[in-house]
Design an enzyme around this catalytic site. Structure first.
Site, PDB file in Angstrom:
ATOM      1  N   ASP A  69      10.251 -39.615   2.934  1.00 47.35           N
ATOM      2  CA  ASP A  69       9.734 -38.967   2.319  1.00 47.35           C
ATOM      3  C   ASP A  69       8.090 -40.022   1.833  1.00 47.35           C
ATOM      4  O   ASP A  69       7.998 -41.163   2.134  1.00 47.35           O
ATOM      5  CB  ASP A  69      10.178 -38.540   1.130  1.00 47.35           C
ATOM      6  N   GLY A  87       5.810 -40.018  -2.900  1.00 46.34           N
ATOM      7  CA  GLY A  87       5.360 -38.706  -4.128  1.00 46.34           C
ATOM      8  C   GLY A  87       5.872 -38.729  -4.838  1.00 46.34           C
ATOM      9  O   GLY A  87       6.057 -38.546  -6.363  1.00 46.34           O
ATOM     10  N   GLN A 141       3.538 -26.667  -1.867  1.00 48.44           N
ATOM     11  CA  GLN A 141       3.979 -26.764  -3.240  1.00 48.44           C
ATOM     12  C   GLN A 141       3.059 -25.214  -3.661  1.00 48.44           C
ATOM     13  O   GLN A 141       2.585 -24.632  -2.731  1.00 48.44           O
ATOM     14  CB  GLN A 141       2.949 -27.957  -3.688  1.00 48.44           C
ATOM     15  N   ASP A 147      18.052 -31.914   2.795  1.00 53.09           N
ATOM     16  CA  ASP A 147      18.912 -32.841   1.963  1.00 53.09           C
ATOM     17  C   ASP A 147      19.085 -32.303   1.056  1.00 53.09           C
ATOM     18  O   ASP A 147      18.048 -32.061   0.362  1.00 53.09           O
ATOM     19  CB  ASP A 147      17.293 -34.296   2.790  1.00 53.09           C
ATOM     20  N   CYS A 205      41.343 -30.148   7.573  1.00 52.81           N
ATOM     21  CA  CYS A 205      39.714 -30.813   8.215  1.00 52.81           C
ATOM     22  C   CYS A 205      40.343 -32.029   8.870  1.00 52.81           C
ATOM     23  O   CYS A 205      41.208 -32.185   8.719  1.00 52.81           O
ATOM     24  CB  CYS A 205      39.326 -31.152   6.545  1.00 52.81           C
ATOM     25  N   CYS A 249      38.132 -34.520   8.975  1.00 57.78           N
ATOM     26  CA  CYS A 249      37.939 -35.375   8.765  1.00 57.78           C
ATOM     27  C   CYS A 249      38.961 -37.482   8.279  1.00 57.78           C
ATOM     28  O   CYS A 249      39.853 -36.502   8.404  1.00 57.78           O
ATOM     29  CB  CYS A 249      37.060 -35.683   7.516  1.00 57.78           C
ATOM     30  N   CYS A 280      40.657 -36.796   5.467  1.00 60.18           N
ATOM     31  CA  CYS A 280      41.580 -35.994   5.463  1.00 60.18           C
ATOM     32  C   CYS A 280      42.728 -36.482   6.726  1.00 60.18           C
ATOM     33  O   CYS A 280      44.349 -35.971   6.085  1.00 60.18           O
ATOM     34  CB  CYS A 280      41.057 -34.567   5.385  1.00 60.18           C
ATOM     35  N   HIS A 284      34.505 -37.228   3.293  1.00 65.22           N
ATOM     36  CA  HIS A 284      34.169 -36.568   3.391  1.00 65.22           C
ATOM     37  C   HIS A 284      33.623 -35.529   2.853  1.00 65.22           C
ATOM     38  O   HIS A 284      33.454 -33.925   3.781  1.00 65.22           O
ATOM     39  CB  HIS A 284      35.566 -35.788   2.184  1.00 65.22           C
TER      40      HIS A 284
END
Lengths: 409, 409
Positions: free
Chosen positions: B93, B96, B221, B298, B336, B338, B341, B367
């Site tokens: 970013d 700002g 904006q 994000d 799951c 992952c 898990c 996770h």
């Protein structure tokens, strides 16, 4: 059953030795450093990472685990190994040290100690019987006898009383240990009544209880009094433990005093059993202990210091937050093979630590544990090669501790 | 140069779409979720772990990085990728948002903002020129234009003034972006003087500067005012950015208001450029944005909430600290795949979180990020299969947020 400890090499110039300790979850080559996993986790590390580091055995704390999450939870999970996802050897302390150092004491009796949890003030009781039952529930590979660890300094009379109590408790633990081990119980003439099952089994695979042989170590106390250490050691040896720890060291005494306690205790311990110096120490101290015939160690320094930004290396210790590391694009330690050093710079780790980022703690913990475990590997190789004395001398000669703001070592 | 974004599928029942964004460090399949790595680390995670999770692109914060460790350190390290050990795409970013939300403002001029660091009070200046130079030094794959993000609520006059400033700054960023990109600079008639080198190159392999094409996104904006959003979008599009972000959402407004800002902005953005909704959101919100034609997102929720013990799943969110998880031997989420898990129980993770153990934060972060990234994978597959509308409806219908003590979502 054959002795779980096999002495493989004894150094000719020092008392250093190389051995092999067989436990229910694997073999430990000694001298060995045990990473501290107080609350069912070696702080910041995942079990797979400990394996990658070559950690052979880790330590768990009975006192902390009985308070959080509670033994019932760990029992339901099938023991500490399954609960925390570590399938290698685990040594658990008995809780004695924490009861006397962390908890608010209520009452000490021959049966144990009434105390209040340091977390929520709950009233709890821990004695030799409870400590053994707790460690059976945890299912550790090595249990420690419940002992009293006196503070430093401590007058002779208090140290003497403490040794008395420690020996009484050791005898009770030994008895409970035999009772909890079915084969030993048989040898002891079935003194155990109906207690084998809850104490002597642990569920290694959930729902399938498996008999487990848990080793039990006695703890030599006696403060700074050589004759008390000798008496304690002799009486413990008569009780025939699987191994012997030297406790009540690294409790604030000067380094020379600490080394002396090892010197006066070791001669009274049998050569064919492992010797564990509790709560020690810096890298040079570990070598000094090994030279005196010690085989096993545990210490929070590599993990705790990591969280303070302290880096251990084979050439000394330094503080990563120091300004000189701000734009240093070299690794934490030149030539180091660990994950942190292979992938990240001092400048990056310093940035993470300044920002209190978890990855900073992780990378320093990774590196510090690598250094502690690597020192043990090098020490074992040096002993086998008959060159330990030179190895120790050279290591200590080049080991420089840089000035810093946090704890000294 | 061909457009870095290729639109591959457009849903017939919604505005959802699947695309492919090519950056200097790799390809990003959209819709894509970007894990937030504010201080050159996605909190608690190592770069290798992000790869294992299938993270395609992460986000860095210019404001935070210029304060700590300082751009000079990252420049010496050869850019942000090398500094943090992540070789995949990075979006930065412009700083700002943080200048207006975190810092103590001193003075706003057409050139930028004078402010004080929230860390040490140091006096700093950031404007379009500085933000572009900083992002060139960081060497991110996607830079964001420097904008003013107004708070919610905001009156029409302030929002209008803010759009004026944002458009002026966007034009300056666009100009600086062309100047910093050698090929673009050539197209633009070599307006850049001697500035290509420091801005247009970044040292990918230390000591070997490599030219890098940095994409630049403009930010729409306009607060809650549809006509301001439209005007801002149209003028930005006329400046021809590589992608367009919708900013000033998720700043405290109701969810319906947030969705409306996307609805009023998207029609004015070109179909052949990626659309990035900044700082959003919960899992159902991501699907709602995708249905409206958004491609990139994000959000700190999966990482920040992990540190508060909040678990996201495909069926809802819950608090791991709740008593019902005390002895729950199931995984964080049933089925799951992952790492957390596959290897640990709710009981264990709950214990770690109660004890504030780093491994607890790590496992929950792992996770939660897995779930966010998995939702994007499933959304892309559903769009390609022409079944996105049903996928979204079913997901939202079964998504239950359990009552808890920490932040709501």
């Amino acid at each position: 059953m054959a002795s779980p400890f096999k002495l493989l090499h004894t150094d000719s110039k020092t008392a250093a030795r190389v051995g092999r300790l067989t436990t229910a979850h694997g073999v430990v080559e000694t001298p060995a450093f045990m990473a501290v996993g107080t609350q069912a986790t070696v702080k910041a590390m995942a079990p797979t990472e400990l394996r990658t580091l070559g950690a052979q055995i880790i330590l768990g704390n009975t006192y902390h685990l009985m308070i959080r999450p509670g033994l019932d939870v760990i029992q339901q999970a099938g023991g500490l190994h399954r609960f925390m996802g570590w399938d290698g050897p685990i040594l658990t302390d008995s809780g004695g040290f924490q009861v006397f150092s962390l908890a608010k004491l209520r009452r000490i009796t021959p049966d144990g100690v009434e105390f209040q949890s340091h977390v929520d003030g709950a009233k709890l009781f821990l004695g030799p019987r409870e400590a053994m039952a707790a460690q059976a529930t945890l299912g550790s590979d090595i249990a420690m006898a419940f002992d009293e660890c006196v503070a430093w300094p401590c007058d002779r009379e208090s140290a003497c009383k403490s040794v008395e109590l420690t020996l009484q408790w050791a005898a009770r633990c030994r008895e409970a240990g035999r009772a909890s081990c079915p084969s030993a119980a048989k040898d002891a003439g079935k003194k155990t009544g109906g207690r084998e099952s809850p104490l002597g089994t642990t569920s290694l695979s959930r729902g399938t209880p498996v008999l487990q042989h848990q080793l039990l170590f006695g703890i030599v106390q006696g403060g700074i009094y050589g004759e008390l250490r000798e008496r304690c050691a002799r009486e413990l040896v008569a009780m025939d433990f699987d191994g012997y720890a030297i406790g009540g060291v690294s409790v604030g005494e000067p380094e020379q005093e600490m080394l002396r306690q090892v010197d006066v205790s070791v001669p009274h311990l049998p050569a064919d059993r492992p010797r564990y110096v509790m709560g020690v120490g810096t890298l040079p101290q570990l070598l000094a202990m090994i030279a005196r015939g010690a085989d096993m160690f545990d210490c929070v320094l590599p993990t705790r210091s990591a969280r303070m930004g302290r880096v251990y290396t084979m050439r000394g210790a330094y503080a990563i937050k120091n300004a000189e590391n701000r734009a240093d694009l070299g690794p934490l330690e030149k030539g180091c093979a660990c994950y942190a050093c292979q992938n990240f710079t001092r400048a990056y780790v310093r940035h993470l630590v300044w920002c209190n980022e978890i990855l900073g703690h992780r990378l320093l913990t990774w590196h510090n544990l690598h250094v502690y475990l690597e020192l043990m590997r090098q020490a074992r190789a040096a002993i086998v090669a008959g060159a330990f004395k030179e190895f120790q001398r050279e290591f200590v000669a080049r080991y420089v501790v840089k000035k810093e703001n946090d704890e000294s070592d």
